[in-house]
Design an enzyme around this catalytic site. Structure first.
Site, PDB file in Angstrom:
ATOM      1  N   GLU A 125       0.908  -1.331  -0.026  1.00 41.85           N
ATOM      2  CA  GLU A 125       0.043   0.011   0.050  1.00 41.85           C
ATOM      3  C   GLU A 125       0.901   1.201  -0.111  1.00 41.85           C
ATOM      4  OE1 GLU A 125      -3.506   0.190   2.808  1.00 41.85           O
ATOM      5  OE2 GLU A 125      -3.802  -1.968   2.548  1.00 41.85           O
ATOM      6  N   HIS A 253      -8.862  10.011   3.361  1.00 43.89           N
ATOM      7  CA  HIS A 253      -8.296   8.882   2.444  1.00 43.89           C
ATOM      8  C   HIS A 253      -8.670   9.469   1.000  1.00 43.89           C
ATOM      9  CE1 HIS A 253      -8.108   4.961   0.219  1.00 43.89           C
ATOM     10  NE2 HIS A 253      -7.617   4.465   1.468  1.00 43.89           N
ATOM     11  N   ARG A 299      -0.333   9.235   2.037  1.00 44.08           N
ATOM     12  CA  ARG A 299      -1.914   9.584   1.856  1.00 44.08           C
ATOM     13  C   ARG A 299      -2.192  11.223   2.043  1.00 44.08           C
ATOM     14  NH1 ARG A 299      -5.170   5.276   5.299  1.00 44.08           N
ATOM     15  NH2 ARG A 299      -4.835   3.690   3.872  1.00 44.08           N
ATOM     16  N   HIS A 360     -10.884  10.197   7.231  1.00 47.76           N
ATOM     17  CA  HIS A 360     -10.655   8.540   7.162  1.00 47.76           C
ATOM     18  C   HIS A 360     -10.236   8.377   8.590  1.00 47.76           C
ATOM     19  CE1 HIS A 360      -9.917   4.653   5.814  1.00 47.76           C
ATOM     20  NE2 HIS A 360      -8.601   4.732   6.178  1.00 47.76           N
ATOM     21  N   ARG A 395      -0.648   8.864   9.229  1.00 45.17           N
ATOM     22  CA  ARG A 395      -0.488   7.700   9.414  1.00 45.17           C
ATOM     23  C   ARG A 395      -0.336   6.755   8.141  1.00 45.17           C
ATOM     24  NH1 ARG A 395      -4.191   2.963   8.879  1.00 45.17           N
ATOM     25  NH2 ARG A 395      -5.773   4.531   8.332  1.00 45.17           N
TER      26      ARG A 395
HETATM   27  C1  SIN Z   1      -7.517   1.197   2.748  1.00 47.40           C
HETATM   28  O1  SIN Z   1      -7.969  -0.065   2.700  1.00 47.40           O
HETATM   29  O2  SIN Z   1      -7.081   1.937   1.944  1.00 47.40           O
HETATM   30  C2  SIN Z   1      -7.529   1.765   4.201  1.00 47.40           C
HETATM   31  C3  SIN Z   1      -6.638   0.989   4.896  1.00 47.40           C
HETATM   32  C4  SIN Z   1      -6.006   1.922   6.066  1.00 47.40           C
HETATM   33  O3  SIN Z   1      -6.688   3.128   6.374  1.00 47.40           O
HETATM   34  O4  SIN Z   1      -5.107   1.536   6.753  1.00 47.40           O
END
Ligand code: SIN
Length: 529
Positions: A125, A253, A299, A360, A395
């Protein structure tokens, strides 16, 4: 302002009161119960249904190939933009993978996806330098919540009270009937609790009280969070006098589904981890203009890049494109997101998904140590409501479930130690809650929430300026006077409690944003107004 209280009555007692049933609350309860403590676990809703854990899609950090404590620490601190607490990050990186294995994989047996060779499927990610996240397709939280809830329900030492809302923490400073308690350091001794149906208010007296109440998303017009995230824990902690920090760092997010009635459905960052690209409505990839990691940048950077492009191009949304991947693979890897998009007329195997950012995650919270202890004796906080320092100003993806697990276990262990070692806990005589009976018009509650959500979204959102913040201060200040006035005579309901807490938490975020004039991580100050 505290409400007036009625005559003395003895309430329910327990060793440990846990408020909230997400991963943090369940991990705390289970750990303490396994040490032999009596635990009372309360939730506003039913089971885990309202928790943010239930909605988490992407996954939880485990251990990548050639991964190390140092590598994970470095990614977390880079995303946190220089203000993570190094000791807390090290604690998470050292204990996290072991606890995932021991508790989630071996003990409660969460069905994480595996590859053909039987190894756990590791995904990537944003802002991670290697794949280290394990997942259950694209709805990991639901499986973790179900497995932990099952274990919690089975445990004989845990009493579960559903549809019960904590109103206020009980403290020796605010609720004791003994004048001598004025001269002692504040201790938390439990909470006033509303049973929603049949209506009733009672005290729970506890040796240790744990807030596991989740985040703040409902304070914003657009959010990925469910109905639980209305700031209850922050507001209760502040009223009890606990220290909060970093509340201005609300993470947005970057990618939620942009469709009327889609309810800001999350489009997991895991799509970008698997190669999805951010594009504008002409199909141009734009993320590399903002950060060398492009669509996989931290993010805060990605969310602001999207916001910036939307403003520059006068566009209502941007797009996320994974249509270059094999359709069968996409459908198997992201079944929930595929289905949801299809319901809204988008086939993500053939076309890009319209997306916008949404509130988020609250990176700040009630300040705690590595055992979840707050600045008030016998009050703990775990999960999103707490500020361990792991997230700093922003985060890193998939750290929150891990943090909730690690601190939940540490808090449960330490509560049990305290209960075992300390022979006598002080319980003052406290007054029963004095019921008021005025019915609050639901139209007023609805409109008050709209004021909070619009004000926070427009003036305390992705980009903040002094003028916007001053406007927010005035609007929320006026609303505060209104709400406190009717709260004093209102019949207590979950909705009344929630509005008051939501407003107080919005003001906590707003004042933190006013005080901090430096742009960092999720807190971005507009220089020119
Ligand atoms: C996501 O699946 O994008 C959210 C995961 C997260 O906020 O850690």
């Amino acid at each position: 302002m505290q409400r007036q209280h009625g005559p003395v009555r003895v309430g329910m007692t327990t060793d440990i009161l846990v408020i909230g049933t997400g991963i943090a609350g369940c991990a705390t309860a289970l750990t303490a119960a396994r040490h032999g403590c009596r635990v009372m676990l309360i939730t506003r809703g039913k089971a885990t249904q309202t928790s943010s854990t239930e909605l988490a899609q992407g996954g939880i950090i485990y251990r990548g190939n050639h991964d190390s404590v140092r590598a994970l620490t470095s990614d977390i601190c880079a995303a946190g933009d220089g203000i993570c607490n190094p000791a807390a990050v090290r604690y998470l990186a050292t204990h996290g993978p072991r606890l995932v294995k021991e508790i989630l994989i071996r003990d409660v047996q969460v069905p994480f996806d595996t590859r053909a060779d039987g190894a756990l499927d590791l995904t990537l990610e944003g802002a991670h330098h290697l794949p280290r996240i394990i997942h259950c397709a694209d709805w990991t939280g639901k499986h973790i919540a179900a497995a932990l809830w099952h274990a919690v329900q089975q445990h004989k030492n845990i009493t579960i009270l559903e549809r019960c809302t904590a109103i206020d923490l009980l403290s020796t400073s605010h609720h004791s009937l003994s004048a001598m308690d004025t001269y002692r350091p504040t201790e938390c001794v439990g909470a006033y609790v509303l049973r929603q149906r049949p209506h009733g208010i009672f005290e729970v007296l506890a040796k240790e009280t744990v807030l596991a109440t989740g985040g703040v998303g409902q304070c914003y017009l657009y959010t990925t969070n469910g109905s639980s995230a209305r700031g209850d824990g922050y507001a209760m902690a502040q009223r009890a006098g606990a220290r909060l920090a970093n509340m201005e760092y609300v993470q947005f997010h970057p990618t939620t589904l942009f469709r009327p009635n889609a309810g800001n459905f999350l489009i997991s960052e895991a799509l970008r981890g698997e190669g999805a690209e951010l594009r504008d409505n002409k199909g141009r990839a734009f993320a590399k203009k903002y950060h060398p990691m492009g669509s996989l940048a931290p993010r805060d950077v990605v969310a602001r890049a999207i916001h910036r492009e939307m403003l520059k191009q006068h566009a209502p949304c941007m797009y996320l494109d994974i249509s270059h991947k094999d359709p069968a693979w996409v459908r198997a890897r992201f079944p929930t997101i595929y289905q949801k998009c299809l319901e809204h007329g988008i086939d993500l195997t053939r076309e890009p998904i319209p997306i916008v950012p949404a509130a988020h995650y609250e990176c700040g919270g009630v300040v705690v140590d590595t055992k979840g202890a707050t600045s008030i004796a016998r009050l703990r906080a775990v999960g999103e409501v707490s500020c361990t320092g792991v997230h700093g100003a922003n985060r890193l993806a998939s750290t929150s479930l891990l943090e909730a697990l690690v601190w939940g276990v540490a808090c449960g262990d330490d509560c049990a130690r305290a209960v075992r070692e300390q022979r006598r806990f002080y319980f003052p005589r406290v007054a029963t809650w004095k019921e008021e009976h005025e019915h609050v018009d639901p139209a007023l509650l609805e409109q008050d929430w709209m004021i909070i959500k619009h004000t926070m979204w427009n003036y305390v959102g992705l980009v903040r300026g002094a003028r916007r913040l001053r406007r927010a201060q005035r609007l929320l200040g006026e609303l505060h006077t209104e709400v406190e006035t009717f709260y004093r005579s209102a019949a207590m309901t979950d909705q009344v409690i929630g509005l008051r807490n939501g407003l107080q938490t919005a003001q906590i975020i707003m004042y933190a944003a006013i005080r901090n004039t430096t742009s960092r991580g999720c807190h971005y100050r507009l220089e020119i107004e």
